[in-house]
Each structure stands twice: as C-alpha cells, then as structure tokens.
Design a protein around this motif. Structure first.
Motif, PDB file in Angstrom:
ATOM      1  N   SER A 121     -22.692  -5.477  -7.273  1.00  0.00           N
ATOM      2  CA  SER A 121     -21.603  -5.015  -6.414  1.00  0.00           C
ATOM      3  C   SER A 121     -21.172  -6.005  -5.324  1.00  0.00           C
ATOM      4  O   SER A 121     -20.112  -6.016  -4.935  1.00  0.00           O
ATOM      5  CB  SER A 121     -22.506  -3.986  -5.463  1.00  0.00           C
ATOM      6  OG  SER A 121     -22.930  -2.642  -6.281  1.00  0.00           O
ATOM      7  N   ARG A 122     -21.992  -6.936  -5.030  1.00  0.00           N
ATOM      8  CA  ARG A 122     -21.283  -8.070  -4.150  1.00  0.00           C
ATOM      9  C   ARG A 122     -22.441  -9.214  -3.930  1.00  0.00           C
ATOM     10  O   ARG A 122     -23.754  -9.075  -4.371  1.00  0.00           O
ATOM     11  CB  ARG A 122     -21.235  -7.651  -2.801  1.00  0.00           C
ATOM     12  CG  ARG A 122     -22.339  -7.144  -1.889  1.00  0.00           C
ATOM     13  CD  ARG A 122     -22.090  -6.438  -0.594  1.00  0.00           C
ATOM     14  NE  ARG A 122     -23.429  -5.929   0.048  1.00  0.00           N
ATOM     15  CZ  ARG A 122     -23.896  -6.546   1.119  1.00  0.00           C
ATOM     16  NH1 ARG A 122     -23.352  -7.622   1.582  1.00  0.00           N
ATOM     17  NH2 ARG A 122     -24.885  -6.233   1.933  1.00  0.00           N
ATOM     18  N   PHE A 123     -21.705 -10.119  -3.578  1.00  0.00           N
ATOM     19  CA  PHE A 123     -22.705 -11.670  -3.133  1.00  0.00           C
ATOM     20  C   PHE A 123     -22.933 -11.608  -1.715  1.00  0.00           C
ATOM     21  O   PHE A 123     -22.035 -10.927  -0.929  1.00  0.00           O
ATOM     22  CB  PHE A 123     -21.900 -12.922  -3.259  1.00  0.00           C
ATOM     23  CG  PHE A 123     -21.635 -13.333  -4.749  1.00  0.00           C
ATOM     24  CD1 PHE A 123     -22.328 -14.064  -5.474  1.00  0.00           C
ATOM     25  CD2 PHE A 123     -20.600 -12.714  -5.469  1.00  0.00           C
ATOM     26  CE1 PHE A 123     -22.469 -14.399  -6.773  1.00  0.00           C
ATOM     27  CE2 PHE A 123     -20.474 -13.184  -6.975  1.00  0.00           C
ATOM     28  CZ  PHE A 123     -21.458 -13.946  -7.370  1.00  0.00           C
ATOM     29  N   VAL A 124     -24.234 -11.800  -1.191  1.00  0.00           N
ATOM     30  CA  VAL A 124     -24.569 -12.110   0.102  1.00  0.00           C
ATOM     31  C   VAL A 124     -24.860 -13.224   0.427  1.00  0.00           C
ATOM     32  O   VAL A 124     -25.571 -14.083  -0.269  1.00  0.00           O
ATOM     33  CB  VAL A 124     -25.801 -11.308   0.090  1.00  0.00           C
ATOM     34  CG1 VAL A 124     -26.251 -11.165   1.853  1.00  0.00           C
ATOM     35  CG2 VAL A 124     -25.454  -9.673  -0.037  1.00  0.00           C
ATOM     36  N   HIS A 184     -32.886  -3.302  -5.005  1.00  0.00           N
ATOM     37  CA  HIS A 184     -31.882  -3.748  -5.609  1.00  0.00           C
ATOM     38  C   HIS A 184     -31.076  -5.138  -5.530  1.00  0.00           C
ATOM     39  O   HIS A 184     -29.845  -5.082  -5.607  1.00  0.00           O
ATOM     40  CB  HIS A 184     -30.901  -2.550  -5.844  1.00  0.00           C
ATOM     41  CG  HIS A 184     -30.116  -2.135  -4.563  1.00  0.00           C
ATOM     42  ND1 HIS A 184     -30.872  -1.362  -3.465  1.00  0.00           N
ATOM     43  CD2 HIS A 184     -28.912  -2.232  -4.184  1.00  0.00           C
ATOM     44  CE1 HIS A 184     -29.922  -1.383  -2.440  1.00  0.00           C
ATOM     45  NE2 HIS A 184     -28.704  -1.880  -2.778  1.00  0.00           N
ATOM     46  N   PHE A 185     -31.687  -6.011  -4.771  1.00  0.00           N
ATOM     47  CA  PHE A 185     -31.140  -7.205  -4.560  1.00  0.00           C
ATOM     48  C   PHE A 185     -31.951  -8.302  -5.269  1.00  0.00           C
ATOM     49  O   PHE A 185     -33.322  -8.141  -5.312  1.00  0.00           O
ATOM     50  CB  PHE A 185     -31.393  -7.425  -2.848  1.00  0.00           C
ATOM     51  CG  PHE A 185     -30.549  -6.563  -1.936  1.00  0.00           C
ATOM     52  CD1 PHE A 185     -29.029  -7.273  -1.819  1.00  0.00           C
ATOM     53  CD2 PHE A 185     -30.485  -5.432  -1.620  1.00  0.00           C
ATOM     54  CE1 PHE A 185     -28.125  -6.507  -1.099  1.00  0.00           C
ATOM     55  CE2 PHE A 185     -29.843  -4.668  -1.067  1.00  0.00           C
ATOM     56  CZ  PHE A 185     -28.528  -5.297  -0.798  1.00  0.00           C
ATOM     57  N   LEU A 197     -27.157  -5.471  -6.521  1.00  0.00           N
ATOM     58  CA  LEU A 197     -26.711  -4.793  -7.758  1.00  0.00           C
ATOM     59  C   LEU A 197     -26.220  -3.391  -7.671  1.00  0.00           C
ATOM     60  O   LEU A 197     -26.441  -2.817  -6.458  1.00  0.00           O
ATOM     61  CB  LEU A 197     -28.109  -4.752  -8.620  1.00  0.00           C
ATOM     62  CG  LEU A 197     -28.334  -5.976  -9.293  1.00  0.00           C
ATOM     63  CD1 LEU A 197     -28.663  -7.111  -8.431  1.00  0.00           C
ATOM     64  CD2 LEU A 197     -29.730  -5.957 -10.252  1.00  0.00           C
ATOM     65  N   SER A 198     -25.517  -2.870  -8.242  1.00  0.00           N
ATOM     66  CA  SER A 198     -24.951  -1.392  -8.421  1.00  0.00           C
ATOM     67  C   SER A 198     -26.140  -0.423  -8.571  1.00  0.00           C
ATOM     68  O   SER A 198     -26.143   0.757  -8.240  1.00  0.00           O
ATOM     69  CB  SER A 198     -23.711  -1.227  -9.414  1.00  0.00           C
ATOM     70  OG  SER A 198     -24.132  -1.466 -10.651  1.00  0.00           O
ATOM     71  N   ALA A 199     -27.432  -1.009  -9.341  1.00  0.00           N
ATOM     72  CA  ALA A 199     -28.574  -0.157  -9.595  1.00  0.00           C
ATOM     73  C   ALA A 199     -29.593  -1.027  -9.756  1.00  0.00           C
ATOM     74  O   ALA A 199     -29.535  -2.397  -9.634  1.00  0.00           O
ATOM     75  CB  ALA A 199     -28.353   0.555 -10.749  1.00  0.00           C
TER      76      ALA A 199
END
Length: 475
Positions: free
Chosen positions: A169-172, A188-189, A157-159
């Motif tokens: 923000s991105r996929f992991v 924040h994941f 997440l961005s926050a």
C-alpha cells in the motif's frame, strides 16, 4: 537462476570506531568469524543462484574479491563506482548490464551489511517471491516486527502478510514511538529491509518511467565502462553526471507494481551499536562482551575490545556502550547509539585521522599499520602476502629504511635486486626507484622507517603495478 546484486559502498559511520570510511562495517567480522559482506554472499549461493554482481568503490575492489575467494565464492562481476551516488544508480547499472544478455534475469538486490540468522529460511522466502517477480512485480522483503522500532522505515501491506506476495500500500518513513506502536498493533505493517527481487527488464522500465534523469548518464557510464583486471570500471566522466539518490526515493516509492513477502526468521541491519549488542547475545544481566573484556556488576551494557593489546574493564556500568581499539575508544549511553555519526562529523571537523582512517591500511598485497608518527618520521609494520608485490615506485619527499623481521623479501633499488631475510635491512634513498616483493610461501613482515619533509601516502609515483592501480595514495 537468481543473480545476487550486493551493494557495498556505504561508510557505516554509526559503528565507529570499528567501521570507518577506509574499511567500513561490511568488511568487518562484527558478529562472527566471517565479515558481513562474506556472510551476505554466502547465504545467496546454491543451485538456484548465479555468481554475484557486486557494486563497490575503487578502494574496496580487492577486498571484495579477496573475501569472496576466501569464502569459496566465485567473485562474478565487480562493478566499480567512480564515486558514491547512492543506491538507485548502482542498482540501475547492474540491471542494465544484466539486461544486455537476459532481460528476464532475476535480480536479488541486497545490502551487504545485514545479519540474517537463518540463511535457509531466507532463501526459501526468496523462492516464494519468484513467481511475482517473473510476472513483472517488484518484490520487496518486509521483516515481521518484534517491537515498535523507530529506527527503520515500515511497509504497509494491503492485507495481512501470508505465504505469498501481498501488494504494497505504501512506504512509511521512520516513525515516532506512538506511530510505531500503532503499526505494530495493526498487524499489517512490516519493517523495510531494503531487499528487492525483480527482473532486470522490470527495474529498467521502472527507472525509465520514474527516474528518467538517471537513464542517460548511467547508460553512458556502462557503455563506456573499461575492464580493469577482473573488474569493470564505470566511466568516471559519465558517472559524475549521475544524480545521487536512493532506490527507495527514485523508484520504489513511485512505482505501482510493488509486492511484499514477509520474512520472520531473524534479521538485523546492524545500524548501531545497540543493534550489534542484540545480535552478539547477552548474559543474564544484559551484558554483551567481545575480546579481552572483564565486566563487574554491569547491566545492559556492551563492552568490546578489538585490540589484542587492550584489556577493557567495566565496573558498575548501566546502559553503556564501550568499544576500544588501538587508536580510538568510544564510550556512549546506549540510548544515544545513533549519535555516533555526529561524533564522526566532529572528529572530521577537527582533522582527527581516526574519523575515517585506521592505523592499519589494507592493500591488495597485504596491509601496513603505523606504529609511530611525527612531523618528520614514521614507523610502519608492513605485511606482504605470499607471492604479492608492491608497485615499482619512488618518492619525492621521503627516504625509507626497511628491516625484515619475518620471511624473505625480494628488494629492488634502482638497478639492484637482492634477497633479504630476517634481521637484514636496506636503505632506500630519496628518489630511488624501488619495489618490495614476497617470493616465499609465508607472509613477509618488515619494519619501515620513513624520514622526510612530507610522509603522506599520496607521495608515490608508480611505474609498474601488478594491480593496475594508477597514481595516487591507493590508485
């Protein structure tokens, strides 16, 4: 109104032997009295929800409607995929269909094989995501992590997650243990649940931008779709040209308008027997049991018998999974739960029927199960639901002998129609045109003895069928 879009085409091989290609895990009551599919549909009902859109394969279309009706849910629209093409084409077909009448229709796309322990909290979480979805965002639902899980993808997440949707923000991809531990600590994941909310127009626009090769064949498959009883069958020729790709790869990982809403009230993707054990609950020794089971001095073990005739006894077991059925038994180290799919591939390679099929085969009129099978004979137990009828059919390679053991059967053999009750029987010669019906109000049970040179289910010529199944083993 939110339209649930339930995806139920997966095979669930990691939960073999209970989940097989012929009857996968979403239709099985794994952790309660309802199947996972029925429970998924039930939690997405209420004043804010429309009837669901279900995307499934041809073999499961009657199972879908039967389980929805049994749960008191309007079946809505059932889209039949002619062949499996992963999740992106399935979601796009549903979005294009809804956009025809309402481009702003909200779609909640969800797998049909997850367990969510608090439906009310989940619906409240979905409600928090509605403003972002109406504003043109693609909202995905992230699961607040409880441990450093390596079997799931994660979302950054961005926050830090709050009450509202937060930009992604991105996929992991599925991480190793060290990376999972770092993400858990960072705060924040979230775990990627594969559940999305967006408008039909938003998704169609995203697919047109990021997966343009999907558009023409999926549009053609929907445009040329044919009604089939209460179903809508996508055009097979057009569908054959559709690339097979997941919605994450095709759209989600490329789009720049994704937001995340956190859900933290209990979720399990039931992606392996270790996950099922956690959902079932364990005793003080970490033992989960189901069915006719006796556990003696066992720890951190799953013992499950899904056969009325199999008593399962475990003695002194540690970190073991044991699942017993009539025709197959799984014994595995709990740490190797994800390797069950390897076992299924090995069974397929050696030609074992148990790799993909059950002894019990579900049909729209009821079910049958094989009691004995040899090269030139087969014995089946057939159960026909009240008011149901098999197709008018004949066989090239086998004759049949039917013995009614419960209820009443209306039997057609060529030009003769007669009623049979308990302990009465009839012979069906090779090549005779025949049909079996249940005119009563209770299930009808009979024993069928087949003899002949070939006993495969594809040796059927259908002349009439109330279920419009066409030719082939299941039509």
């Amino acid at each position: 109104m939110i339209t649930p879009v339930l995806l139920c085409g997966g095979a669930g091989t990691r939960l073999w032997p209970i989940s097989r290609k012929s009857f996968p895990k979403q239709f099985v009551p794994l952790t309660g009295e309802q199947s996972l599919f029925a429970a998924s549909a039930a939690r997405l009902t209420g004043p804010d929800y429309a009837a669901p859109v279900v995307v499934t394969g041809s073999d499961f279309r009657f199972i879908v409607t039967e389980q929805l009706l049994a749960a008191g849910i309007d079946p809505g629209t059932v889209l039949i995929e002619p062949s499996a093409r992963n999740t992106a084409p399935a979601v796009l077909a549903a979005a294009l269909m809804l956009a025809q009448t309402d481009p702003d229709a909200l779609m909640l796309v969800a797998p049909s094989d997850h367990a969510i322990s608090d439906p009310a909290v989940f619906r409240a979480t979905v409600a928090r995501a509605v403003p972002a979805a109406k504003a043109g965002r693609i909202v995905t639902f992230g699961i607040s992590p409880t441990h450093a899980e390596t079997g799931y993808g994660w979302l950054e997440l961005s926050a830090t997650a709050g009450a509202d949707a937060v930009p992604l923000s991105r996929f992991v991809e599925k991480p190793d243990a060290a990376a999972a531990a770092r993400m858990l600590e960072a705060g924040h994941f979230l775990w990627n649940a594969g559940i999305f909310l967006f408008t039909a127009a938003t998704f169609v626009a995203a697919a047109r931008t990021h997966a343009p090769d999907l558009m023409a064949p999926v549009e053609a498959a929907l445009r040329q779709a044919q009604p089939d009883l209460g179903f809508l069958r996508l055009d097979p020729a057009a569908w054959d040209a559709v690339p097979s790709i997941s919605v994450d790869y095709a759209v989600m990982e490329r789009a720049d308008n994704l937001s995340v809403v956190a859900y933290d009230a209990g979720w399990n993707d039931l992606g392996g027997w270790d996950a099922v054990a956690r959902e079932m609950g364990t005793d003080a020794d970490g033992v989960a049991v189901a069915g006719a089971v006796t556990a003696i001095d066992c720890h951190d073990t799953l013992l499950r018998s899904d056969s009325d005739g199999v008593e399962l006894v475990g003695i002194g077991l540690r970190d073991i999974i044991v699942v017993a059925m009539d025709d197959a038994v799984l014994v595995a180290d709990r740490g190797r739960a994800q390797d069950v799919k390897i076992a299924v591939e090995r069974l397929k390679a050696k030609g074992a029927l148990q790799a993909e099929a059950f002894a019990r085969d579900h049909r729209p009129w009821g079910h049958f199960e094989t009691l004995a099978l040899d090269s030139r004979f087969q014995v089946k137990r057939i159960v026909v639901k009240p008011g149901a009828a098999l197709s008018l059919q004949s066989h090239h390679h086998r004759s049949e002998h039917w013995i009614v053991v419960s209820g009443t059967a209306r039997v057609t053999v060529d030009q003769e129609v007669k009623l049979l009750t308990e302990n009465q029987s009839v012979y069906i010669p090779l090549g005779a045109v025949h049909r079996m019906e249940n005119p009563g109000k209770v299930p009808m049970v009979l024993i069928e003895v087949q003899t002949g040179a070939y006993l495969g289910e594809d040796d059927i010529i259908r002349y009439e069928d109330v279920y419009a199944r066409g030719q082939g083993a299941k039509g």
